[in-house]
Design a protein around this motif. Structure first.
Motif, PDB file in Angstrom:
ATOM      1  N   LYS A 103       0.843  -1.192   0.000  1.00  0.00           N
ATOM      2  CA  LYS A 103       0.000   0.000   0.000  1.00  0.00           C
ATOM      3  C   LYS A 103       0.883   1.249   0.000  1.00  0.00           C
ATOM      4  N   LEU A 104       0.586   2.168  -0.924  1.00  0.00           N
ATOM      5  CA  LEU A 104       1.344   3.418  -0.975  1.00  0.00           C
ATOM      6  C   LEU A 104       0.762   4.410   0.012  1.00  0.00           C
ATOM      7  N   GLN A 105       1.626   5.141   0.657  1.00  0.00           N
ATOM      8  CA  GLN A 105       1.178   6.149   1.603  1.00  0.00           C
ATOM      9  C   GLN A 105       1.709   7.499   1.158  1.00  0.00           C
ATOM     10  N   PHE A 106       0.841   8.477   1.173  1.00  0.00           N
ATOM     11  CA  PHE A 106       1.212   9.826   0.793  1.00  0.00           C
ATOM     12  C   PHE A 106       0.976  10.764   1.970  1.00  0.00           C
ATOM     13  N   GLN A 107       1.883  11.677   2.125  1.00  0.00           N
ATOM     14  CA  GLN A 107       1.691  12.670   3.170  1.00  0.00           C
ATOM     15  C   GLN A 107       0.686  13.701   2.680  1.00  0.00           C
ATOM     16  N   GLU A 108      -0.204  14.117   3.571  1.00  0.00           N
ATOM     17  CA  GLU A 108      -1.177  15.142   3.226  1.00  0.00           C
ATOM     18  C   GLU A 108      -0.491  16.497   3.188  1.00  0.00           C
TER      19      GLU A 108
END
Length: 51
Positions: free
Chosen positions: A2-7
């Motif tokens: 799962k890719l995680q992106f910073q808001e």
């Protein structure tokens, strides 16, 4: 996996925050008030755009 992106932070500039805290107008607030006034005086989108 799962890719995680910073808001992205969408906060205010410190000067803008400080001006609002002290009760001073910011340029964003002045523009917002001008637009709100123009909208309230217009009956149609064409009147709003025409000025």
């Amino acid at each position: 996996m799962k890719l995680q992106f910073q808001e992205e932070r969408t906060g205010k500039q410190y000067g803008e925050y400080l001006a609002e805290k002290e009760g001073r107008m910011t340029w964003k607030k002045i523009i917002q008030m001008d637009i709100d006034y123009a909208i309230s005086r217009s009956r149609t989108m064409e009147e709003f755009v025409a000025g």
